[in-house]
Design a protein around this motif. Structure first.
Motif, mmCIF file in Angstrom:
data_model
loop_
_atom_site.group_PDB
_atom_site.id
_atom_site.type_symbol
_atom_site.label_atom_id
_atom_site.label_comp_id
_atom_site.label_asym_id
_atom_site.label_seq_id
_atom_site.Cartn_x
_atom_site.Cartn_y
_atom_site.Cartn_z
ATOM 1 N N VAL A 152 7.352 44.599 38.231
ATOM 2 C CA VAL A 152 8.720 44.567 37.725
ATOM 3 C C VAL A 152 9.032 45.893 37.058
ATOM 4 C CG1 VAL A 152 10.353 43.407 36.184
ATOM 5 C CG2 VAL A 152 8.558 42.076 37.330
ATOM 6 N N VAL A 153 10.161 46.494 37.420
ATOM 7 C CA VAL A 153 10.633 47.724 36.775
ATOM 8 C C VAL A 153 11.607 47.345 35.675
ATOM 9 C CG1 VAL A 153 12.064 49.782 37.092
ATOM 10 C CG2 VAL A 153 10.281 49.229 38.760
ATOM 11 N N LYS A 154 11.416 47.933 34.496
ATOM 12 C CA LYS A 154 12.330 47.735 33.375
ATOM 13 C C LYS A 154 12.892 49.087 32.953
ATOM 14 C CE LYS A 154 9.746 43.717 31.598
ATOM 15 N NZ LYS A 154 10.759 42.646 31.645
ATOM 16 N N ILE A 155 14.220 49.163 32.913
ATOM 17 C CA ILE A 155 14.898 50.393 32.526
ATOM 18 C C ILE A 155 15.860 50.086 31.384
ATOM 19 C CG2 ILE A 155 16.447 52.249 33.280
ATOM 20 C CD1 ILE A 155 15.462 51.564 36.189
ATOM 21 N N HIS A 156 15.567 50.588 30.194
ATOM 22 C CA HIS A 156 16.515 50.520 29.075
ATOM 23 C C HIS A 156 17.148 51.903 29.011
ATOM 24 C CE1 HIS A 156 18.343 48.984 25.490
ATOM 25 N NE2 HIS A 156 17.882 49.996 24.767
ATOM 26 N N THR A 157 18.361 52.016 29.495
ATOM 27 C CA THR A 157 18.941 53.336 29.782
ATOM 28 C C THR A 157 18.926 54.319 28.607
ATOM 29 O OG1 THR A 157 21.182 52.482 29.393
ATOM 30 C CG2 THR A 157 20.353 52.441 31.674
ATOM 31 N N PRO A 158 19.092 53.903 27.346
ATOM 32 C CA PRO A 158 19.049 54.895 26.262
ATOM 33 C C PRO A 158 17.679 55.542 26.059
ATOM 34 C CG PRO A 158 20.176 52.887 25.544
ATOM 35 C CD PRO A 158 19.499 52.570 26.840
ATOM 36 N N LEU A 186 30.129 55.316 35.863
ATOM 37 C CA LEU A 186 28.964 56.074 36.318
ATOM 38 C C LEU A 186 27.675 55.596 35.671
ATOM 39 C CD1 LEU A 186 30.446 59.703 36.397
ATOM 40 C CD2 LEU A 186 30.221 58.092 38.283
ATOM 41 N N ASN A 187 27.746 54.525 34.877
ATOM 42 C CA ASN A 187 26.537 53.950 34.284
ATOM 43 C C ASN A 187 25.600 53.429 35.369
ATOM 44 O OD1 ASN A 187 27.522 52.322 31.145
ATOM 45 N ND2 ASN A 187 27.624 54.439 31.752
ATOM 46 N N THR A 188 24.324 53.327 35.020
ATOM 47 C CA THR A 188 23.412 52.498 35.798
ATOM 48 C C THR A 188 23.589 51.090 35.239
ATOM 49 O OG1 THR A 188 21.857 54.349 35.982
ATOM 50 C CG2 THR A 188 21.025 52.134 36.511
ATOM 51 N N PRO A 189 24.241 50.176 35.978
ATOM 52 C CA PRO A 189 24.713 48.923 35.380
ATOM 53 C C PRO A 189 23.590 47.973 34.966
ATOM 54 C CG PRO A 189 25.848 49.406 37.449
ATOM 55 C CD PRO A 189 24.661 50.309 37.380
ATOM 56 N N ASN A 190 23.873 47.217 33.897
ATOM 57 C CA ASN A 190 22.953 46.191 33.421
ATOM 58 C C ASN A 190 22.814 45.077 34.447
ATOM 59 O OD1 ASN A 190 22.693 47.362 30.777
ATOM 60 N ND2 ASN A 190 24.703 46.505 30.276
ATOM 61 N N GLY A 191 21.650 44.479 34.473
ATOM 62 C CA GLY A 191 21.440 43.325 35.335
ATOM 63 C C GLY A 191 20.069 43.360 35.965
ATOM 64 N N THR A 192 19.696 42.249 36.588
ATOM 65 C CA THR A 192 18.444 42.181 37.338
ATOM 66 C C THR A 192 18.767 42.257 38.815
ATOM 67 O OG1 THR A 192 17.337 40.864 35.645
ATOM 68 C CG2 THR A 192 16.417 40.779 37.866
ATOM 69 N N MET A 193 18.305 43.312 39.444
ATOM 70 C CA MET A 193 18.486 43.527 40.867
ATOM 71 C C MET A 193 17.100 43.502 41.538
ATOM 72 S SD MET A 193 21.085 44.773 38.995
ATOM 73 C CE MET A 193 20.656 46.404 38.400
ATOM 74 N N ILE A 194 17.046 43.762 42.824
ATOM 75 C CA ILE A 194 15.757 43.843 43.508
ATOM 76 C C ILE A 194 15.736 45.057 44.433
ATOM 77 C CG2 ILE A 194 15.374 41.344 43.451
ATOM 78 C CD1 ILE A 194 16.060 41.333 46.498
ATOM 79 N N VAL A 195 14.529 45.494 44.752
ATOM 80 C CA VAL A 195 14.368 46.540 45.766
ATOM 81 C C VAL A 195 14.871 45.995 47.096
ATOM 82 C CG1 VAL A 195 12.703 47.905 47.075
ATOM 83 C CG2 VAL A 195 12.446 47.658 44.590
ATOM 84 N N MET A 196 15.851 46.690 47.679
ATOM 85 C CA MET A 196 16.458 46.246 48.929
ATOM 86 C C MET A 196 15.972 47.031 50.139
ATOM 87 S SD MET A 196 20.368 45.868 47.540
ATOM 88 C CE MET A 196 21.024 45.584 49.190
ATOM 89 N N ALA A 197 15.694 48.319 49.935
ATOM 90 C CA ALA A 197 15.302 49.178 51.057
ATOM 91 C C ALA A 197 14.644 50.434 50.509
ATOM 92 C CB ALA A 197 16.522 49.549 51.904
ATOM 93 N N LYS A 198 13.861 51.088 51.368
ATOM 94 C CA LYS A 198 13.195 52.333 51.007
ATOM 95 C C LYS A 198 13.450 53.370 52.088
ATOM 96 C CE LYS A 198 8.899 51.890 49.719
ATOM 97 N NZ LYS A 198 7.468 51.467 49.733
ATOM 98 N N GLU A 199 13.826 54.567 51.678
ATOM 99 C CA GLU A 199 14.064 55.662 52.620
ATOM 100 C C GLU A 199 13.346 56.910 52.111
ATOM 101 O OE1 GLU A 199 18.312 56.162 53.611
ATOM 102 O OE2 GLU A 199 18.641 54.383 52.391
ATOM 103 N N LYS A 200 12.530 57.528 52.967
ATOM 104 C CA LYS A 200 11.838 58.752 52.557
ATOM 105 C C LYS A 200 12.839 59.831 52.193
ATOM 106 C CE LYS A 200 8.395 62.152 53.993
ATOM 107 N NZ LYS A 200 7.459 62.589 55.064
ATOM 108 N N GLU A 270 15.037 45.528 36.398
ATOM 109 C CA GLU A 270 15.798 45.020 35.260
ATOM 110 C C GLU A 270 16.377 46.193 34.475
ATOM 111 O OE1 GLU A 270 13.175 42.610 32.974
ATOM 112 O OE2 GLU A 270 12.743 41.196 34.610
ATOM 113 N N VAL A 271 17.709 46.234 34.362
ATOM 114 C CA VAL A 271 18.389 47.317 33.651
ATOM 115 C C VAL A 271 19.102 46.751 32.433
ATOM 116 C CG1 VAL A 271 20.105 49.168 33.806
ATOM 117 C CG2 VAL A 271 18.717 48.580 35.818
ATOM 118 N N THR A 272 18.918 47.401 31.297
ATOM 119 C CA THR A 272 19.607 47.026 30.066
ATOM 120 C C THR A 272 20.083 48.291 29.355
ATOM 121 O OG1 THR A 272 17.520 47.057 28.806
ATOM 122 C CG2 THR A 272 18.225 44.929 29.740
ATOM 123 N N GLY A 273 20.969 48.110 28.377
ATOM 124 C CA GLY A 273 21.386 49.218 27.522
ATOM 125 C C GLY A 273 22.627 49.962 27.952
#
Length: 301
Positions: A152-158, A186-200, A270-273
């Motif tokens: 699980v990735v957790k990002i508290h933007t501040p 332009l924020n990285t929005p709060n919420g729980t998302m998931i990895v959808m795709a990967k591109e090199k 998971e993004v917060t802040g």
């Protein structure tokens, strides 16, 4: 023949729009033989829309991965009839529910993240199911997949960091620059998302903000709202210090590569802040709803 010998059923589904004839005979307790013959026809649907299921067979996905059944050829009117035909089996007990995101998609997600290593089987016995409006299911669907390790990735933007957890414990942490704090658009929005795709190599051109032909390495998409985790060496001076992106999570190139290699589809982000929340109109929005909201979106509640 049923065990009590009082009924008979086919061992395979009957075809749409077909005529069937039958002949039966029986001998009564009085020793007399009785014969019965006849015919019947099956209904001819107005349409037989196909459906799709994801994850596909043998996939290994993250602990936030929903099960999605989509109906790309038309809306479902009788959602309850469809939902009754759906079944999820798990190798360990997992509480979950189906929810209709709209009239062409029904998803199943667990109340909490999947237990790592869970084996999942899905059966969608849709053949013969009335969708409403004269439409009937085209065919049955099945899939069997596995839940991978818990990451699980957790990002508290501040904090200007991106923390990666394994099995609930901090696994690694990377300096980051997130979306601009001053502009909610332009924020990285709060919420729980998931990895959808990967591109090199990902293309991040955005004429609205005056940049085109912008390519970045190790791009991990976690929304269709425009958010990725990717390298941005051009923003090196701000990574770990200030939030200056247009919504993406910027990492140093070596860190982005390490994270890219570790991520699998379905890992939670998971993004917060932030000042702004991720809109529930984003394509993969299952974890943006509370459990009570999610349950209320079932057609059988």
């Amino acid at each position: 023949m049923a065990a009590d010998k009082l009924s008979w059923a086919t061992t395979e589904p009957l075809g749409y729009g077909k005529k069937y004839t039958y002949k039966a005979s029986a001998t009564g307790s009085d020793g007399k033989k009785v014969e019965l013959t006849g015919s019947f026809t099956t209904l001819k649907p107005k349409s037989t829309p196909r459906a799709t299921v994801n994850p596909v067979d043998d996939a290994v996905v993250g602990v936030g991965m929903p099960i999605s059944i989509k109906f790309p050829e038309g809306p479902v009117q009788d959602k309850a009839a469809v939902e009754k035909a759906l079944k999820v089996e798990t190798s360990v007990p997992v509480e979950g529910s189906w929810a209709w995101l709209h009239d062409r998609q029904v998803d199943w997600r667990p109340k909490e993240y999947w237990p790592a290593g869970t084996e999942v089987k899905v059966s969608a016995n849709l053949y013969g199911v009335p969708y409403g409006g004269g439409a009937y299911g085209k065919s049955d669907l099945t899939t069997a997949f596995t839940i991978g390790r818990n990451q699980v990735v957790k990002i508290h933007t501040p904090d200007h960091r991106m923390d990666v957890y394994r099995d609930g414990k901090l696994y690694t942490s990377y300096p980051a620059s997130n979306g601009k704090d001053a502009d909610p658009n332009l924020n990285t929005p709060n919420g729980t998302m998931i990895v959808m795709a990967k591109e090199k190599v990902g293309n991040f051109s955005n004429p609205r903000y005056g940049y085109t032909d912008v390519e970045k390495l190790w791009a991990v998409r976690f929304s269709n709202h425009g958010e990725f985790i990717h390298e941005n060496e051009e923003n090196r001076a701000n990574i770990g210090k200030r939030n200056t992106s247009h919504g993406c999570v910027n990492l140093f190139e070596p860190d982005a590569k390490k994270y890219f290699d570790s991520a699998i589809i379905g890992d939670p982000i998971e993004v917060t802040g932030s000042k702004a929340d991720m809109p529930t109109t984003s394509d993969v929005n299952d974890w943006l709803f509370s459990w009570a909201q999610w349950q209320s979106m079932s057609a059988l509640r």
